[in-house]
Design a protein around this motif. Structure first.
Motif, mmCIF file in Angstrom:
data_model
loop_
_atom_site.group_PDB
_atom_site.id
_atom_site.type_symbol
_atom_site.label_atom_id
_atom_site.label_comp_id
_atom_site.label_asym_id
_atom_site.label_seq_id
_atom_site.Cartn_x
_atom_site.Cartn_y
_atom_site.Cartn_z
ATOM 1 N N ILE A 1 0.827 -1.205 0.000
ATOM 2 C CA ILE A 1 0.000 0.000 0.000
ATOM 3 C C ILE A 1 0.863 1.258 0.000
ATOM 4 C CG2 ILE A 1 -1.689 1.302 1.363
ATOM 5 C CD1 ILE A 1 -2.819 -1.143 -0.117
ATOM 6 N N VAL A 2 1.926 1.256 0.780
ATOM 7 C CA VAL A 2 2.802 2.430 0.851
ATOM 8 C C VAL A 2 3.452 2.690 -0.498
ATOM 9 C CG1 VAL A 2 4.967 3.270 1.851
ATOM 10 C CG2 VAL A 2 3.198 2.353 3.320
ATOM 11 N N LYS A 3 3.847 1.642 -1.190
ATOM 12 C CA LYS A 3 4.450 1.844 -2.508
ATOM 13 C C LYS A 3 3.429 2.432 -3.472
ATOM 14 C CE LYS A 3 6.996 -0.058 -6.257
ATOM 15 N NZ LYS A 3 7.299 -1.176 -7.072
ATOM 16 N N ALA A 4 2.190 1.955 -3.416
ATOM 17 C CA ALA A 4 1.152 2.494 -4.294
ATOM 18 C C ALA A 4 0.872 3.960 -3.972
ATOM 19 C CB ALA A 4 -0.124 1.665 -4.148
ATOM 20 N N LEU A 5 0.837 4.310 -2.699
ATOM 21 C CA LEU A 5 0.633 5.704 -2.312
ATOM 22 C C LEU A 5 1.794 6.580 -2.757
ATOM 23 C CD1 LEU A 5 -0.821 5.410 1.297
ATOM 24 C CD2 LEU A 5 -1.979 6.296 -0.725
ATOM 25 N N ARG A 6 2.981 6.067 -2.627
ATOM 26 C CA ARG A 6 4.184 6.826 -2.981
ATOM 27 C C ARG A 6 4.222 7.119 -4.477
ATOM 28 N NH1 ARG A 6 7.835 10.410 -2.109
ATOM 29 N NH2 ARG A 6 9.966 9.849 -2.571
ATOM 30 N N GLN A 7 3.725 6.225 -5.291
ATOM 31 C CA GLN A 7 3.748 6.427 -6.737
ATOM 32 C C GLN A 7 2.668 7.391 -7.205
ATOM 33 O OE1 GLN A 7 3.618 2.443 -8.266
ATOM 34 N NE2 GLN A 7 5.841 2.252 -8.249
ATOM 35 N N ARG A 8 1.641 7.600 -6.385
ATOM 36 C CA ARG A 8 0.557 8.504 -6.770
ATOM 37 C C ARG A 8 1.002 9.954 -6.870
ATOM 38 N NH1 ARG A 8 -5.166 7.317 -3.982
ATOM 39 N NH2 ARG A 8 -6.137 6.753 -5.933
ATOM 40 N N ASP A 9 1.564 10.477 -5.791
ATOM 41 C CA ASP A 9 1.992 11.868 -5.754
ATOM 42 C C ASP A 9 3.316 11.958 -4.991
ATOM 43 O OD1 ASP A 9 2.013 14.552 -6.108
ATOM 44 O OD2 ASP A 9 0.521 15.005 -4.560
ATOM 45 N N PRO A 10 4.419 11.591 -5.629
ATOM 46 C CA PRO A 10 5.687 11.454 -4.908
ATOM 47 C C PRO A 10 6.305 12.773 -4.447
ATOM 48 C CG PRO A 10 6.022 11.079 -7.232
ATOM 49 C CD PRO A 10 4.548 11.224 -7.032
ATOM 50 N N ASP A 11 5.919 13.894 -5.043
ATOM 51 C CA ASP A 11 6.593 15.150 -4.731
ATOM 52 C C ASP A 11 5.834 16.032 -3.750
ATOM 53 O OD1 ASP A 11 8.694 14.482 -6.409
ATOM 54 O OD2 ASP A 11 7.608 15.207 -8.172
ATOM 55 N N ALA A 12 4.709 15.585 -3.246
ATOM 56 C CA ALA A 12 3.943 16.389 -2.291
ATOM 57 C C ALA A 12 4.683 16.455 -0.954
ATOM 58 C CB ALA A 12 2.559 15.775 -2.088
ATOM 59 N N PRO A 13 4.648 17.608 -0.268
ATOM 60 C CA PRO A 13 5.329 17.714 1.031
ATOM 61 C C PRO A 13 4.761 16.745 2.064
ATOM 62 C CG PRO A 13 4.613 19.880 0.263
ATOM 63 C CD PRO A 13 4.081 18.879 -0.691
ATOM 64 N N GLU A 14 3.467 16.493 1.999
ATOM 65 C CA GLU A 14 2.871 15.529 2.930
ATOM 66 C C GLU A 14 3.418 14.135 2.686
ATOM 67 O OE1 GLU A 14 0.886 17.394 0.864
ATOM 68 O OE2 GLU A 14 0.320 18.966 2.284
ATOM 69 N N MET A 15 3.678 13.823 1.424
ATOM 70 C CA MET A 15 4.212 12.510 1.087
ATOM 71 C C MET A 15 5.641 12.368 1.606
ATOM 72 S SD MET A 15 3.550 9.589 -0.079
ATOM 73 C CE MET A 15 1.958 9.914 -0.781
ATOM 74 N N ARG A 16 6.403 13.446 1.573
ATOM 75 C CA ARG A 16 7.769 13.388 2.121
ATOM 76 C C ARG A 16 7.724 13.090 3.613
ATOM 77 N NH1 ARG A 16 10.149 18.754 0.039
ATOM 78 N NH2 ARG A 16 9.334 18.626 -2.049
#
Length: 134
Positions: free
Chosen positions: A82-97
């Motif tokens: 799940i984390v990999k799928a989330l990471r590929q969705r919007d990798p450059d968002a500050p929340e994602m970092r």
């Protein structure tokens, strides 16, 4: 001394490029999750192997704990996916970092806890000759 907020630090920190061997983002986090799942599954197997040394009254406790450890392993493998799928969705968002940093820290903590428990259970079963629980 000047203090900065966590948001400022995350925005100033370069993006974590935790890429797998194939170059896609999220590969290292997925690998960390699968290694963690493997360690917890090995812990479950060691608990089951410890039943060879136990008495009949503690079999149920060991079986239940082995099932709980297997459930933890399944959860960690699912979480990695799940984390990999989330990471590929919007990798450059500050929340994602921020999410990736928290995921890395928590993943390493759970991996270290699993390794510690595995070492202790292995010592108990193979060196002392007793079941893990009982």
């Amino acid at each position: 001394m000047q203090f900065r907020s966590a948001d400022t630090l995350v925005q100033e920190t370069p993006a974590l490029e935790l890429q797998g061997v194939d170059g896609r983002k999220g590969g290292m986090i997925k690998l960390l999750g699968y290694v963690t799942a493997g360690v917890w599954q090995a812990l479950s197997i060691v608990v089951l192997l410890g039943l060879m040394h136990g008495s009949a009254n503690m079999v149920l406790v060991n079986l239940v704990m082995a099932a709980i450890f297997s459930g933890c392993a399944a959860f960690f493998a699912w979480r990695a996916k799940i984390v990999k799928a989330l990471r590929q969705r919007d990798p450059d968002a500050p929340e994602m970092r921020r999410f990736v940093i928290v995921e890395c820290v928590s993943g390493l903590a759970v991996l270290l806890l699993g390794l510690l428990l595995l070492a202790m259970a292995t010592f108990r079963v193979f060196s002392e000759g007793f079941p893990v629980f009982g």
